[in-house]
Design an enzyme around this catalytic site. Structure first.
Site, PDB file in Angstrom:
ATOM      1  N   ASP A 159       0.858  -1.173   0.000  1.00  0.00           N
ATOM      2  CA  ASP A 159       0.000   0.000   0.000  1.00  0.00           C
ATOM      3  C   ASP A 159       0.902   1.233   0.000  1.00  0.00           C
ATOM      4  OD1 ASP A 159      -3.197   0.633   1.629  1.00  0.00           O
ATOM      5  OD2 ASP A 159      -2.103   1.746   0.087  1.00  0.00           O
TER       6      ASP A 159
HETATM    7  C1  GLC Z   1      -4.310   4.406  -0.162  1.00  0.00           C
HETATM    8  C2  GLC Z   1      -5.194   3.241   0.212  1.00  0.00           C
HETATM    9  C3  GLC Z   1      -5.295   2.188  -0.856  1.00  0.00           C
HETATM   10  C4  GLC Z   1      -5.193   2.833  -2.217  1.00  0.00           C
HETATM   11  C5  GLC Z   1      -3.801   3.393  -2.353  1.00  0.00           C
HETATM   12  C6  GLC Z   1      -3.598   4.109  -3.684  1.00  0.00           C
HETATM   13  O1  GLC Z   1      -3.570   4.828   0.938  1.00  0.00           O
HETATM   14  O2  GLC Z   1      -4.945   2.587   1.442  1.00  0.00           O
HETATM   15  O3  GLC Z   1      -6.542   1.510  -0.664  1.00  0.00           O
HETATM   16  O4  GLC Z   1      -5.435   1.870  -3.230  1.00  0.00           O
HETATM   17  O5  GLC Z   1      -3.463   4.266  -1.291  1.00  0.00           O
HETATM   18  O6  GLC Z   1      -4.434   5.231  -3.747  1.00  0.00           O
END
Ligand code: GLC
Length: 753
Positions: free
Chosen positions: A300
Site C-alpha cells: 500500500d
Molecule cells: C491508499 C489506500 C489504498 C489505495 C492506495 C492508492 O492509501 O490505502 O486503498 O489503493 O493508497 O491510492
C-alpha cells in the site's frame, strides 16, 4: 421419433459435440500458446535488464497532482516524471487519468526508455470510474452478485477506455466496527457475503480475457485483516488469533484469488506484531505455498517505509529488504526498492533470484494485459463510453437494489401519486457531493442527480414540492430549522434526507460516534414534532446508531451513498416504482457503546438473557438496533417447506436444503432468502450463526418458488488448536430466513467417517 430421425439426431449431436471439443481444444491451445509466448518474451526481457531497471519495474509512483514535470536537480534520486520514466526508474504509475495524459506518459516509456517496457497504469476504481455506482457497502446490500459484477464490468470499460490498466479493487476487508471509515469500501461484516462479492467484482473487472481492451487487472486489498484495527481507528494495531485470521479475514482474499485476481495489495496494519507488508505467514506461507497465488503483490502507499515507524525496520534499507523477502513485489510510492535494493542484492542480503521472481510477475501481468502490443488508449473511444446512458441506467438499477427499507409503519411508503404537497428537507436532500461517497475516482458532482431532483422529476404535475435545507451536515447553526418546520407544516408529507457527507467515511475518516451529527438530530426532532407524516432517507457510508429516529419515525430508508443516480433511484423506491429488497450487510448498533457488535458472535458461557449474571450491559438491551440481513419490502413473503436431506452425512458428504418462498402480498418484490448454520458442539467454540448461502429472488404477487442450497462437508469446518482445518462430527442447526435473527429451523448431522 423414427429410427431414421433418431440416428440423424445422434449424428447432429455427435457433430456439435466434436465441434465444441475442437473449439475448446483450440482455445486451450491458444491460451497455452499465448502463455508460452509470454514466458519467452518475459525471459528474454529479464535477461536484457540491468539490476537498476529491474528495481525500476518494482517501483510505482504517483502521476497525479504531486507529480513533477519540471526537470529538477539532475542529481536528485527522485527526479521529474519524464526523467524517471526515461531512465526506467518506474514501471508503474497511479493517479494518471484520461487517454491523452496516459498516452503521453506511455509514449515516453515506449519510445524513450532503453527497453521500451510499457508502464502499468493503476487507479482506485472502487465503485465506478466516471459513472459512479453505490459505495461497495451499498453494493453488498443488494445481495446480488450478478449486479455487482455488471457494475464492475462497466467500471472496467470506462477506466480502460481512459487508459487505466489496473484497479486497486476489490477492497475485501471484513469489518465488525462501524467506527472504521473504510467499512464503506467493503462488503461489511460477513465472510461469506464478502467472499461472494469479492469474486463477483474480480470477474467484472477482469472479464473473460485480460488482453481484451475493456478489462482491468484486479487487486484484492488490503492483505490482510485491515478491518480489524483496534477501536475502529484506521491504520491501528491488529491483534487477532490465527483462527480468526483464517476463518474471518482471509476467505474473501481466497475467493478473489480463486476468481483469478491478478494482484493483491499488502495492508498498512501490523498483524500480531508483524506488519502486513513484511509478513511471511500471510505473504509467503498462506498466499504462495497454501494458495498457490501466481500474481504479484503491491505494497500500500508507502507501507514499506512505514515499517520504520512501526518499529519493525531500522531504516528504509531494512524496510525494503524485509518487504521483498517476505513477498511484496512492488513498492508503491516509497522508493525504498529503487534506492536500497541494488546494494542489498550486491551484498547478498537479497537474492537476485527474488528480484527476478518479482519482475517476472510484473512483466507477466503486463503481457497478460496485452500492453506490449496495445499500450495506448483511444481518446475517441473514451468519449464514447464514459457516462453513457446505458451506464447510467445500470447505476440506477444497482442503486435501487442497494436501498434497504428499515421500517415502514402503517405502510406510509410508497408515496401515492395523489399526494398534493411534499416537503423535501435536509442538508443532503439537494447535495451533489455526498452521493458520490468515498473513493469516487473521477466522478463529478455535476453528474449527480440529487434526491430533490429525483423527486421533482417523479411527482405528478399537481403535486407541490417544497424544499428547505434545514441545517448543514455538521456544525452548530440552527437558524435554518424554523424554515424547515414551516415548510413541513405546509405539506402533506415530509421526506427528510440526513446522514453523512462523502468525507465522513473512507480512508482516515473514522468516527468515534455513529450518531447523526447533533444539528441533524435537532432537525429530525423538530420536523417530527410538527406531526406531519415523516419519511427519513438516510445517506451514509456506514451503519449508524439512529436509535431515536428508529423509535419515532414511521418510515426509514437506508440509501448509503448511491452514486450518480442517487436521486432517481431514491424516487423510484419512494414512489413504489421499485419495491426495495436490499438487506443490511452490517449490523446497525443502538449506540457506539455496543461496538464491536455482529451477528456471528460466540455464545459465551453466559449468553445475554434475562438473568442478572449474563453477558450484557445494564443500560442497554443486548440486541442491535437492526440486525445483519435485515430489510423489509412493500409486499410480504412467506417461507415454508424447509427440507434437509440427507439427515446424516459424512465429512466428505453433501446436504441439500430446500425451501419455498412465496410472495403473499399484492405487489411484485424481491426477497433475499438467507441460509445460516450453527455447529452446536466443537473442539473450538463456534459462532451462534454463520451465513452459508443466500438467494435474492423476484416474485410476482402470489408467486412461489422453491430454492435449493447445497452444503458440502468442507463448508462446515474450522481451524482447530493445531491450525488444522477440520470438519468434526456433530449436530448442525440450519435456518433459512429473511435475516440473521429469524427463519425456518432444521438440523442435520455430520457423522464420524
Ligand atoms: C491508499 C489506500 C489504498 C489505495 C492506495 C492508492 O492509501 O490505502 O486503498 O489503493 O493508497 O491510492
Amino acid at each position: 421419433m423414427t429410427s431414421g430421425n433418431l440416428s440423424r439426431v445422434t449424428i447432429l449431436l455427435a457433430i456439435s459435440l466434436a465441434t465444441w471439443l475442437s473449439a475448446t481444444a483450440r482455445h486451450v491451445n491458444a491460451q497455452e500458446h499465448r502463455s508460452a509466448d509470454e514466458a519467452r518474451r518475459v525471459e528474454a526481457l529479464l535477461a536484457d535488464m540491468t539490476l537498476e531497471e529491474k528495481l525500476g519495474q518494482l517501483t510505482q509512483r504517483t502521476a497525479g497532482e504531486h507529480a513533477t514535470f519540471e526537470p529538477d536537480d539532475p542529481e536528485s534520486e527522485h527526479q521529474d516524471l519524464p526523467t524517471l520514466i526515461r531512465k526506467a526508474k518506474v514501471g508503474s504509475l497511479l493517479n494518471a487519468h484520461g487517454a491523452e495524459y496516459t498516452n503521453r506518459l506511455q509514449r515516453i516509456a515506449m519510445a524513450e526508455s532503453r527497453l521500451g517496457i510499457p508502464l502499468l497504469l493503476g487507479n482506485d476504481v472502487i465503485h465506478g470510474y466516471r459513472t459512479v455506482f453505490p459505495i461497495p457497502l451499498g453494493g453488498a446490500a443488494t445481495w446480488d452478485p450478478e449486479l455487482v459484477e455488471q457494475a464492475a464490468r462497466v467500471a472496467a470499460r470506462e477506466a480502460a477506455a481512459a487508459g487505466t490498466h489496473w484497479t486497486f479493487a476489490p477492497m475485501v476487508d471484513i469489518c465488525r466496527d462501524a467506527r472504521w471509515g473504510r467499512i464503506a469500501e467493503g462488503a461489511g461484516e460477513d465472510t461469506y457475503l464478502g467472499s461472494v462479492m469479492a469474486a463477483a467484482q474480480v470477474r467484472g473487472f477482469q472479464g473473460d480475457d485480460l488482453a481484451a481492451p475493456d478489462t482491468l487487472l484486479a487487486c484484492a486489498k488490503h492483505f490482510v485483516a485491515y478491518g480489524a484495527a483496534e477501536g475502529g481507528r484506521d491504520y491501528n494495531t491488529v491483534d487477532i488469533s490465527e483462527q480468526s485470521l483464517r476463518e474471518v479475514y482471509l476467505p474473501p482474499f481466497k475467493a478473489a484469488v480463486d476468481a483469478g485476481a491478478g494482484t493483491l495489495m499488502s495492508a498498512f496494519n501490523e498483524i500480531n506484531g508483524v506488519p502486513a507488508t513484511a509478513n511471511h505467514l500471510t505473504l509467503s506461507r498462506i498466499l504462495r505455498q497454501e494458495w498457490g497465488f501466481g500474481g504479484f503483490v503491491v505494497s500500500d502507499w508507502t507501507s514499506v517505509t512505514e515499517m520504520v515507524a512501526h518499529g519493525f525496520a531500522a531504516d528504509d534499507a531494512d524496510a525494503a529488504e524485509k518487504a521483498i523477502l517476505a513477498g511484496v513485489d512492488m513498492d508503491m510510492s516509497s522508493f525504498c526498492y529503487l534506492d536500497y535494493l541494488v546494494d542489498a542484492v550486491r551484498q547478498g542480503r537479497v537474492p537476485q533470484a527474488r528480484v527476478d521472481e518479482a519482475v517476472r510477475r510484473v512483466l507477466a501481468a503486463k503481457h497478460r494485459l496485452g500492453l506490449f502490443d496495445r499500450p495506448y488508449a483511444d481518446p475517441e473511444h473514451e468519449r464514447a463510453v464514459i457516462l453513457s446512458p446505458e451506464n447510467r441506467a445500470l447505476a440506477r438499477d444497482v442503486a435501487r437494489h442497494a436501498i434497504v427499507l428499515l421500517k415502514n409503519e402503517g405502510n406510509l411508503l410508497p408515496i401515492s401519486d395523489k399526494v398534493a404537497s411534499l416537503a423535501v428537507i435536509g442538508p443532503l436532500a439537494d447535495d451533489r457531493w455526498a452521493p458520490l461517497g468515498t473513493w469516487s475516482g473521477v466522478g463529478r458532482n455535476e453528474d449527480v442527480v440529487t434526491v430533490l431532483e429525483g423527486i421533482k422529476g417523479r411527482v405528478s404535475a399537481d403535486t407541490e414540492v417544497r424544499y428547505a435545507k434545514g441545517c448543514d451536515v455538521d456544525g452548530d447553526a440552527t437558524d435554518g430549522l424554523a424554515e424547515a418546520v414551516q415548510v413541513a407544516k405546509q405539506s402533506e408529507l415530509v421526506v427528510l434526507v440526513v446522514g453523512e457527507n462523502a468525507d465522513m467515511s473512507g480512508e482516515a475518516h473514522c468516527r468515534s460516534s455513529l450518531d447523526l451529527p447533533p444539528v441533524q438530530q435537532k432537525l429530525v426532532q423538530a420536523v417530527h414534532a410538527t406531526g406531519v407524516p415523516l419519511v427519513v432517507v438516510l445517506m451514509h457510508g456506514r451503519p449508524m446508531s439512529i436509535a431515536w429516529t428508529a423509535e419515532h419515525v414511521p418510515a426509514i430508508l437506508v440509501t448509503w451513498h448511491l452514486g450518480v443516480e442517487c436521486g432517481r433511484a431514491t424516487a423510484d423506491v419512494l414512489f413504489g416504482d421499485f419495491n426495495p429488497g436490499g438487506k443490511l450487510p452490517a449490523t446497525f448498533p443502538r449506540t457506539v457503546g455496543q461496538v464491536p457488535i455482529y451477528y456471528n458472535h460466540k455464545n459465551t458461557g453466559r449468553p445475554p438473557g434475562g438473568d442478572r449474571y449474563t453477558s450484557k450491559y445494564i443500560d442497554l438491551p443486548s440486541t442491535p438496533l437492526f440486525p445483519f440481513g435485515h430489510g423489509l419490502s412493500y409486499t410480504t413473503f412467506e417461507l415454508s417447506n424447509l427440507s434437509i436431506a440427507p439427515a446424516k452425512i459424512g465429512a466428505g458428504g453433501r446436504v441439500e436444503i430446500t425451501v419455498d418462498v412465496k410472495n403473499t402480498g399484492n405487489r411484485e418484490g424481491d426477497e433475499v432468502a438467507q441460509l445460516y448454520i450453527r455447529d452446536l458442539v466443537g473442539s473450538m467454540t463456534r459462532p451462534v450463526r454463520q451465513l452459508k448461502g443466500f438467494r435474492r429472488v423476484t416474485l410476482r404477487p402470489g408467486e412461489s418458488r422453491t430454492l435449493t442450497f447445497s452444503l458440502a462437508g468442507q463448508d462446515l469446518g474450522f481451524y482447530d488448536r493445531d491450525m488444522r482445518y477440520v470438519v468434526e462430527p456433530g449436530v448442525f442447526k440450519v435456518w433459512v430466513g429473511p435475516d440473521s435473527t429469524r427463519g425456518l429451523e432444521g438440523r442435520f448431522e455430520v457423522q464420524q467417517n
